[in-house]
Design a protein around this motif. Structure first.
Motif, mmCIF file in Angstrom:
data_model
loop_
_atom_site.group_PDB
_atom_site.id
_atom_site.type_symbol
_atom_site.label_atom_id
_atom_site.label_comp_id
_atom_site.label_asym_id
_atom_site.label_seq_id
_atom_site.Cartn_x
_atom_site.Cartn_y
_atom_site.Cartn_z
ATOM 1 N N ASP A 109 0.830 -1.202 0.000
ATOM 2 C CA ASP A 109 0.000 0.000 0.000
ATOM 3 C C ASP A 109 0.867 1.256 0.000
ATOM 4 O O ASP A 109 0.641 2.181 -0.787
ATOM 5 C CB ASP A 109 -0.920 -0.012 1.227
ATOM 6 C CG ASP A 109 -1.880 1.167 1.232
ATOM 7 O OD1 ASP A 109 -2.531 1.410 0.208
ATOM 8 O OD2 ASP A 109 -1.986 1.845 2.273
ATOM 9 N N ILE A 110 1.872 1.278 0.853
ATOM 10 C CA ILE A 110 2.669 2.484 0.991
ATOM 11 C C ILE A 110 3.634 2.674 -0.168
ATOM 12 O O ILE A 110 3.774 3.756 -0.731
ATOM 13 C CB ILE A 110 3.414 2.495 2.348
ATOM 14 C CG1 ILE A 110 4.242 3.773 2.507
ATOM 15 C CG2 ILE A 110 4.291 1.289 2.542
ATOM 16 C CD1 ILE A 110 3.433 5.016 2.605
ATOM 17 N N PHE A 111 4.320 1.595 -0.602
ATOM 18 C CA PHE A 111 5.318 1.728 -1.656
ATOM 19 C C PHE A 111 4.700 1.973 -3.031
ATOM 20 O O PHE A 111 5.372 2.501 -3.930
ATOM 21 C CB PHE A 111 6.207 0.490 -1.719
ATOM 22 C CG PHE A 111 7.139 0.354 -0.547
ATOM 23 C CD1 PHE A 111 7.786 1.457 -0.026
ATOM 24 C CD2 PHE A 111 7.374 -0.876 0.040
ATOM 25 C CE1 PHE A 111 8.634 1.348 1.058
ATOM 26 C CE2 PHE A 111 8.227 -1.005 1.126
ATOM 27 C CZ PHE A 111 8.863 0.119 1.634
ATOM 28 N N SER A 112 3.454 1.595 -3.225
ATOM 29 C CA SER A 112 2.798 1.791 -4.525
ATOM 30 C C SER A 112 2.092 3.137 -4.622
ATOM 31 O O SER A 112 1.517 3.463 -5.663
ATOM 32 C CB SER A 112 1.783 0.672 -4.774
ATOM 33 O OG SER A 112 0.733 0.720 -3.819
ATOM 34 N N SER A 113 2.153 3.938 -3.575
ATOM 35 C CA SER A 113 1.430 5.209 -3.558
ATOM 36 C C SER A 113 2.309 6.354 -4.052
ATOM 37 O O SER A 113 3.511 6.416 -3.787
ATOM 38 C CB SER A 113 0.951 5.519 -2.133
ATOM 39 O OG SER A 113 0.392 6.814 -2.067
ATOM 40 N N ASP A 114 1.696 7.304 -4.755
ATOM 41 C CA ASP A 114 2.399 8.515 -5.170
ATOM 42 C C ASP A 114 2.808 9.360 -3.966
ATOM 43 O O ASP A 114 3.664 10.248 -4.095
ATOM 44 C CB ASP A 114 1.517 9.351 -6.106
ATOM 45 C CG ASP A 114 1.373 8.715 -7.479
ATOM 46 O OD1 ASP A 114 2.274 7.948 -7.878
ATOM 47 O OD2 ASP A 114 0.361 8.980 -8.153
ATOM 48 N N ALA A 115 2.194 9.105 -2.818
ATOM 49 C CA ALA A 115 2.507 9.879 -1.615
ATOM 50 C C ALA A 115 3.651 9.271 -0.812
ATOM 51 O O ALA A 115 3.988 9.778 0.257
ATOM 52 C CB ALA A 115 1.267 9.998 -0.727
ATOM 53 N N TYR A 116 4.267 8.195 -1.319
ATOM 54 C CA TYR A 116 5.401 7.591 -0.602
ATOM 55 C C TYR A 116 6.554 8.587 -0.492
ATOM 56 O O TYR A 116 7.243 8.663 0.521
ATOM 57 C CB TYR A 116 5.857 6.325 -1.315
ATOM 58 C CG TYR A 116 7.111 5.719 -0.733
ATOM 59 C CD1 TYR A 116 7.125 5.245 0.577
ATOM 60 C CD2 TYR A 116 8.273 5.623 -1.491
ATOM 61 C CE1 TYR A 116 8.276 4.690 1.120
ATOM 62 C CE2 TYR A 116 9.426 5.063 -0.949
ATOM 63 C CZ TYR A 116 9.421 4.604 0.354
ATOM 64 O OH TYR A 116 10.571 4.070 0.886
ATOM 65 N N TYR A 117 6.768 9.365 -1.578
ATOM 66 C CA TYR A 117 7.762 10.427 -1.535
ATOM 67 C C TYR A 117 7.076 11.749 -1.212
ATOM 68 O O TYR A 117 6.068 12.106 -1.820
ATOM 69 C CB TYR A 117 8.500 10.540 -2.872
ATOM 70 C CG TYR A 117 9.425 9.379 -3.154
ATOM 71 C CD1 TYR A 117 10.588 9.196 -2.411
ATOM 72 C CD2 TYR A 117 9.128 8.467 -4.168
ATOM 73 C CE1 TYR A 117 11.431 8.126 -2.668
ATOM 74 C CE2 TYR A 117 9.982 7.406 -4.432
ATOM 75 C CZ TYR A 117 11.135 7.243 -3.671
ATOM 76 O OH TYR A 117 11.963 6.197 -3.923
ATOM 77 N N VAL A 118 7.637 12.478 -0.274
ATOM 78 C CA VAL A 118 7.053 13.743 0.171
ATOM 79 C C VAL A 118 7.367 14.831 -0.849
ATOM 80 O O VAL A 118 8.462 14.887 -1.414
ATOM 81 C CB VAL A 118 7.628 14.125 1.554
ATOM 82 C CG1 VAL A 118 7.089 15.476 2.008
ATOM 83 C CG2 VAL A 118 7.302 13.043 2.576
#
Length: 262
Positions: A206-215
């Motif tokens: 969930d976290i690694f596939s999100s565009d929001a993983y990088y701030v």
């Protein structure tokens, strides 16, 4: 005697239950040894309106180059320049441009820092303003905000590319015990549009596939309170109900059971 044993067993069970780690407490619970996951973006920051940048132009002809260095200050030690430079910033306007000396408007909106360097360099060379321009662009005022159940909420500088959500939370002292790890909000604004991401930090996919993983600049990271904190807010005086409280209560109940049914 049976009732005493039952009470004693219940006391032990209560203690063990209160010591157990909630299943949604640890991060990235689904990761396996050697597992590989690809993130959707590389985390490179792209310039937006109201971002501030410094632009340093160098050339074999320093006098010509300094025409383009807005507010250039050179550190001097013992009468010799030590190659430390400070320049005033350029603010990216709502159309994505900076107003550059002599060259005029240069569009940098949506570009990475390195792309902006090449764009400014090309503009100076193509306009025959400087034949051998060497351009360095750095960001100045980029930041993000961390709120909610973290140990050090606040506003933090975004001073490099590819800052991950975990790094951002780490700078804020990580979540406290009341942080809801399965529903962290990232609010990202692009112009007038806001995009809301809800992330489960227990789940690596969930976290690694999100565009929001990088701030990105201007992100707001909000850590919700879990049910324990929410229940405490309804207690008169906001009295804390911590692990030590429940352990003490279990011990008292067990001791009472022993005294009554001995």
């Amino acid at each position: 005697m049976k009732l005493y044993k039952l009470l004693a067993a219940a006391g032990v069970a209560l203690i063990l239950a209160s010591c157990a780690t909630p299943k949604n407490y640890n991060y990235l619970q689904d990761l396996q040894n050697g597992q590989q996951i690809t993130t959707p973006t590389d985390g490179t920051i792209r310039l937006q309106p109201n971002d501030m940048i410094t632009v340093l132009v160098k050339s074999k002809n320093p006098e010509m180059a300094n025409v383009f260095n807005k507010g250039l200050i050179t550190n001097v030690k013992a009468g010799l320049a030590d190659q430390s430079y400070y320049t005033m910033g350029y603010t990216v306007d709502p159309e994505g441009n900076i107003d550059f000396p002599v060259a005029g408007k240069i569009h940098v909106g949506g570009l990475t820092r390195h792309e902006a360097q090449e764009t400014i360099k090309k503009t100076l060379i193509d306009s025959e303003l400087l034949k051998d321009a060497n351009v360095t662009v750095e960001t100045m005022n980029l930041s993000y905000t961390v709120m909610g159940e973290v140990n050090k909420p606040g506003n933090y500088m975004l001073d490099k590319d590819a800052v991950t959500l975990f790094e951002a939370l780490g700078k804020a002292g990580d979540m406290n015990v009341y942080g809801k790890r399965d529903s962290v909000l990232v609010i990202r604004q692009r112009g007038a549009q806001k995009t809301i991401y809800s992330l489960c930090l227990n789940n690596a996919k969930d976290i690694f596939s999100s565009d929001a993983y990088y701030v990105q600049q201007n992100d707001v990271i909000y850590v919700k309170a879990n049910d324990t904190k929410a229940r405490q807010s309804n207690v008169p005086g906001n009295e804390s109900r911590t692990l030590s409280f429940w352990l003490s209560l279990a011990s008292v109940l067990t001791a009472l059971g022993v005294l009554i049914f001995k």
